[in-house]
Scaffold this motif. Structure first.
Motif, PDB file in Angstrom:
ATOM      1  N   ASN B 181       1.008  -0.983  -0.014  1.00  0.00           N
ATOM      2  CA  ASN B 181      -0.096  -0.045  -0.006  1.00  0.00           C
ATOM      3  C   ASN B 181       0.679   1.484   0.169  1.00  0.00           C
ATOM      4  O   ASN B 181       2.124   1.673   0.250  1.00  0.00           O
ATOM      5  CB  ASN B 181      -1.434   0.024   1.519  1.00  0.00           C
ATOM      6  N   THR B 184      -0.522   4.762   3.435  1.00  0.00           N
ATOM      7  CA  THR B 184      -1.558   4.360   4.864  1.00  0.00           C
ATOM      8  C   THR B 184      -2.208   5.363   5.782  1.00  0.00           C
ATOM      9  O   THR B 184      -1.255   6.037   6.251  1.00  0.00           O
ATOM     10  CB  THR B 184      -0.853   3.206   5.325  1.00  0.00           C
ATOM     11  N   GLN B 186      -4.757   5.286   9.411  1.00  0.00           N
ATOM     12  CA  GLN B 186      -5.246   4.483  10.196  1.00  0.00           C
ATOM     13  C   GLN B 186      -5.646   5.030  11.853  1.00  0.00           C
ATOM     14  O   GLN B 186      -6.337   4.553  12.787  1.00  0.00           O
ATOM     15  CB  GLN B 186      -3.651   3.322  10.560  1.00  0.00           C
ATOM     16  N   TRP B 213      -3.836  -7.532  -3.504  1.00  0.00           N
ATOM     17  CA  TRP B 213      -4.322  -6.953  -4.047  1.00  0.00           C
ATOM     18  C   TRP B 213      -3.057  -5.310  -3.674  1.00  0.00           C
ATOM     19  O   TRP B 213      -1.831  -5.329  -3.030  1.00  0.00           O
ATOM     20  CB  TRP B 213      -4.516  -6.032  -2.028  1.00  0.00           C
ATOM     21  N   TYR B 218      -4.589   3.723   0.715  1.00  0.00           N
ATOM     22  CA  TYR B 218      -5.646   2.094   1.595  1.00  0.00           C
ATOM     23  C   TYR B 218      -6.160   2.817   3.333  1.00  0.00           C
ATOM     24  O   TYR B 218      -4.853   2.779   3.942  1.00  0.00           O
ATOM     25  CB  TYR B 218      -4.761   0.974   1.930  1.00  0.00           C
ATOM     26  N   THR B 220      -7.461   2.381   7.074  1.00  0.00           N
ATOM     27  CA  THR B 220      -8.300   1.313   7.673  1.00  0.00           C
ATOM     28  C   THR B 220      -8.531   2.469   9.065  1.00  0.00           C
ATOM     29  O   THR B 220      -8.528   2.058  10.501  1.00  0.00           O
ATOM     30  CB  THR B 220      -7.167   0.174   8.446  1.00  0.00           C
ATOM     31  N   ASP B 247      -8.706   2.420  -1.350  1.00  0.00           N
ATOM     32  CA  ASP B 247      -9.641   1.484  -0.557  1.00  0.00           C
ATOM     33  C   ASP B 247      -9.671   1.841   1.148  1.00  0.00           C
ATOM     34  O   ASP B 247      -8.609   2.201   1.388  1.00  0.00           O
ATOM     35  CB  ASP B 247      -8.856   0.131  -0.735  1.00  0.00           C
ATOM     36  N   ALA B 249     -11.537  -0.818   3.898  1.00  0.00           N
ATOM     37  CA  ALA B 249     -10.694  -1.629   5.151  1.00  0.00           C
ATOM     38  C   ALA B 249     -12.383  -1.682   5.414  1.00  0.00           C
ATOM     39  O   ALA B 249     -13.216  -0.668   5.198  1.00  0.00           O
ATOM     40  CB  ALA B 249      -9.850  -1.752   6.013  1.00  0.00           C
ATOM     41  N   HIS B 282     -15.400  -0.398   0.921  1.00  0.00           N
ATOM     42  CA  HIS B 282     -15.493  -1.880   1.500  1.00  0.00           C
ATOM     43  C   HIS B 282     -16.143  -0.701   2.630  1.00  0.00           C
ATOM     44  O   HIS B 282     -16.206  -1.959   3.329  1.00  0.00           O
ATOM     45  CB  HIS B 282     -14.369  -2.611   1.587  1.00  0.00           C
TER      46      HIS B 282
END
Lengths: 150, 494
Positions: B181, B184, B186, B213, B218, B220, B247, B249, B282
């Motif tokens: 990724n 990121t 978080q 992936w 990304y 999260t 994306d 999570a 998602h």
């Protein structure tokens, strides 16, 4: 709006009417009409000059005139009598027109059909018995009343 | 000047006066106020404290580079021991390549001395290249952040509740490993804004593993992530993997705002199981906005894999897609708006150009999918339906074979008039009660179905051809007859 009158070899005519909605954005009227008028129809089988059976487009290659729709006959009562020739346009065949005029009217045709139906029911009734004969008689009476009303 | 902005500007200037700011410092502060007000969607603006945290008041400047105060960025970061909300620092990178794993301290911002692309580069081969401050927000401007290992830029979990502006940066990963990724995020309630031409460059060359992936961004965490005028350049050589621009999570309620961006995502050697997608969301629940973006998803191996613009896969979100320009070329699978369980995707004025990769199709497939029972889909522009049932047709499902392909109503009396029609180029008046309907877009074959009726008589349909069909009106005596309403409807392959 233009329509195309196509003159068939037997003297009758077909008339191609463009659908107003088929004209595409920014398409010229000439391009639109050419596209619609030249659209091939379902091929049909016909004899060629050598006597062979071949598939041909029914209107392809026939003489035609592109005319304004207002130049068409304003009634279709004599549609069967429409005849034509390139450069002359649509004319009414007087012999066919007389035949059409001699035909019973639609109302008269309905009355004739009712009378024929009653006659056939009466013949059938004589072969029937019981409830079936009764039902047939009622139908004859109903149709007779309908004929009398007409 | 609207009231909210005026209030913020007045607050900012009052503080600047109290701090004895220089004119340059005052201008910087005003710029930050303007920028922040412009960035937040539908009137949600930063608090003045956030603006000060982002823009600083009178920031102290430390230069890094050859001949500067520090040669290495981390040495500069570590030298800062008294940074605070009212005592912020800017570390300025002079042109050069800086290799290492860098961790920014709180209340420190990072700027490139020059915006010439790639001039001021931080890079690493192992580990995260740059980790942002966790105890405060920050801004990063004009810096190239590169990696050949893990993430280039990381927002750890401890960034919760902080605001970050990443402006005019180039974030690049050259990978040949699995499941990497590039960025990121978080931190819960973390708000990250990428803007001003920030580029995400992701080049994957060596990974051949199945179902890996590869994500540019990304998330999260339950956070807000905004992209304004950003660029994705992603090239992908993984036959079975999935390359994704953005994306979230599963289970995280991420608020996306993606506006005015451009993405070029390019896949080589993709196999059937591989996919390329711009936004795979998602996450749960909240509304998301994807507007006025240009998205190009291209596969060079025609006829395999999937290309997906928006995949809102799971959870009751409301995704607004408006005025995007989307091009999907070369895949076997469908370009999709994919609405998951309870999702609603509202697509308004999106321009879609989707060419399917098979040599015979030539035209695209817009796959409007609601995979779960609760999904809803609203499309205001034309949709091309290409699907056919794989077995028993699903109930209440649109397929290419169950769409009406043409219809007409005409008045066959007097001078014939076509009252209305669809996909009809015209009619041929063949005589009393005889009308040949010619189709504008032909059928694939003559095996289509056409039904006709009239107002007073019965109708017969015959002489089927790909481009026309004949409709006749007959009275009870089977004589051809003209009538005022003749209607026909056709369904079949095209």
């Amino acid at each position: 709006m233009k329509v195309r009158v196509v003159y068939k070899p037997d003297g009758t005519v077909a008339v191609i009417h463009p659908a107003p909605k088929s004209r595409r954005p920014k398409e010229t009227e000439a391009a639109w009409l050419a596209r619609v008028f030249d659209k091939p129809l379902a091929p049909v089988y016909a004899k060629n000059g050598a006597g062979e059976t071949v598939q041909v487009n029914p209107l392809h290659g026939l003489p035609f005139d592109d005319i304004d729709i207002s130049e068409l006959p304003q009634t279709r009562k004599y549609r069967e009598a429409w005849r034509g020739e390139k450069g002359i346009g649509i004319v009414i065949d007087q012999e066919m027109k007389a035949k059409i005029d001699a035909r019973p009217s639609e109302e008269e045709q309905k009355q004739i059909a009712l009378a024929e139906r009653i006659v056939s029911l009466k013949a059938a009734r004589n072969e029937l018995t019981g409830d079936a004969a009764l039902a047939c008689q009622r139908e004859i009476e109903r149709l007779s009343q309908e004929l009398a009303d007409a | 000047m609207d009231m909210q902005r005026r209030t913020y500007c007045e607050d900012a200037m009052a503080l600047a006066d109290a701090e004895g700011c220089t004119p340059e410092c005052r201008q910087r502060l005003l710029n930050v106020v303007d920028c922040s007000l412009g960035l937040y969607y539908q009137g949600e603006c930063l608090g003045i404290e956030d603006i000060f945290a982002l823009g600083g008041v009178c920031e102290r400047v430390i230069h890094v580079g050859p001949g500067a105060e520090f040669a290495d960025p981390q040495d500069a970061f570590d030298s800062i021991v008294d940074a605070a909300v009212d005592n912020q620092y800017v570390v300025v990178l002079c042109p050069g390549i800086y290799t290492g794993n860098y961790v920014m301290p709180d209340y420190v911002h990072l700027e490139a001395k020059t915006r010439h692309r790639g001039a001021c580069r931080m890079q690493s081969a192992v580990g995260v290249t740059l980790t942002v401050p966790v105890g405060s927000g920050c801004r990063i401007e004009g810096v190239t952040i590169e990696t050949t290992g893990q993430a280039a830029l990381d927002f750890p979990a401890a960034t919760a509740g902080k605001h970050y502006h990443i402006s005019d940066c180039r974030i690049r990963g050259d990978y040949n490993t699995d499941n990497e990724n590039l960025v990121t995020i978080q931190g819960d309630a973390c708000c990250v804004t990428f803007l001003n031409g920030t580029r995400f460059e992701y080049y994957e060359t060596g990974d051949t593993g199945a179902a890996n992936w590869h994500r540019a961004v990304y998330v999260t965490a339950t956070s807000e992530v905004h992209f304004h005028n950003c660029i994705w350049r992603m090239e992908f050589d993984d036959p079975n993997g999935i390359m994704v621009g953005i994306d979230a999570a599963a289970t995280y309620a991420v608020e996306w705002v993606i506006q005015g961006c451009e993405a070029h995502m390019h896949a080589d050697n993709l196999l059937f199981a591989g996919a390329v997608g711009f936004l795979y969301d998602h996450g749960v629940g909240v509304e998301k906005y994807v507007e006025t973006n240009h998205i190009h998803l291209i596969s060079t191996k025609a006829g395999l894999g999937y290309g997906v613009f928006l995949d809102s896969s799971d959870n009751a979100g409301l995704l607004h897609a408006t005025a995007n320009h989307i091009e999907v070329v070369g895949f076997a699978g469908n370009f999709s708006y994919h609405a998951g369980n309870g999702d609603q995707i509202c697509s308004a004025s999106d321009f879609l150009n989707c060419a399917q990769g098979t040599s015979t199709a030539g035209t695209g497939v817009v796959d409007l999918v609601s995979s779960e029972a609760c999904g809803e889909l609203s499309v205001t522009e034309n949709a091309w339906i290409g699907g056919t049932p794989a077995g028993v047709p699903a109930a209440n499902t649109l397929y290419r074979d169950n769409i009406v392909k043409g219809w007409i109503q005409l008045n066959g009396t007097g001078v014939i008039a076509i009252n209305d029609s669809f996909n009809v180029s015209g009619i041929v008046d063949g005589g009393v009660g005889l009308y040949t309907v010619t189709w504008d877009q032909d059928f694939a074959n003559a095996n289509y179905s056409c039904v006709a009726t009239t107002d007073n008589y019965h109708a017969v349909v015959d002489t089927f051809a790909v481009g026309s069909v004949r409709v006749s009106a007959l009275d009870a005596g089977h004589n051809y007859v003209d009538t005022t309403k003749v209607c026909a409807v056709a369904i079949g392959d095209q």
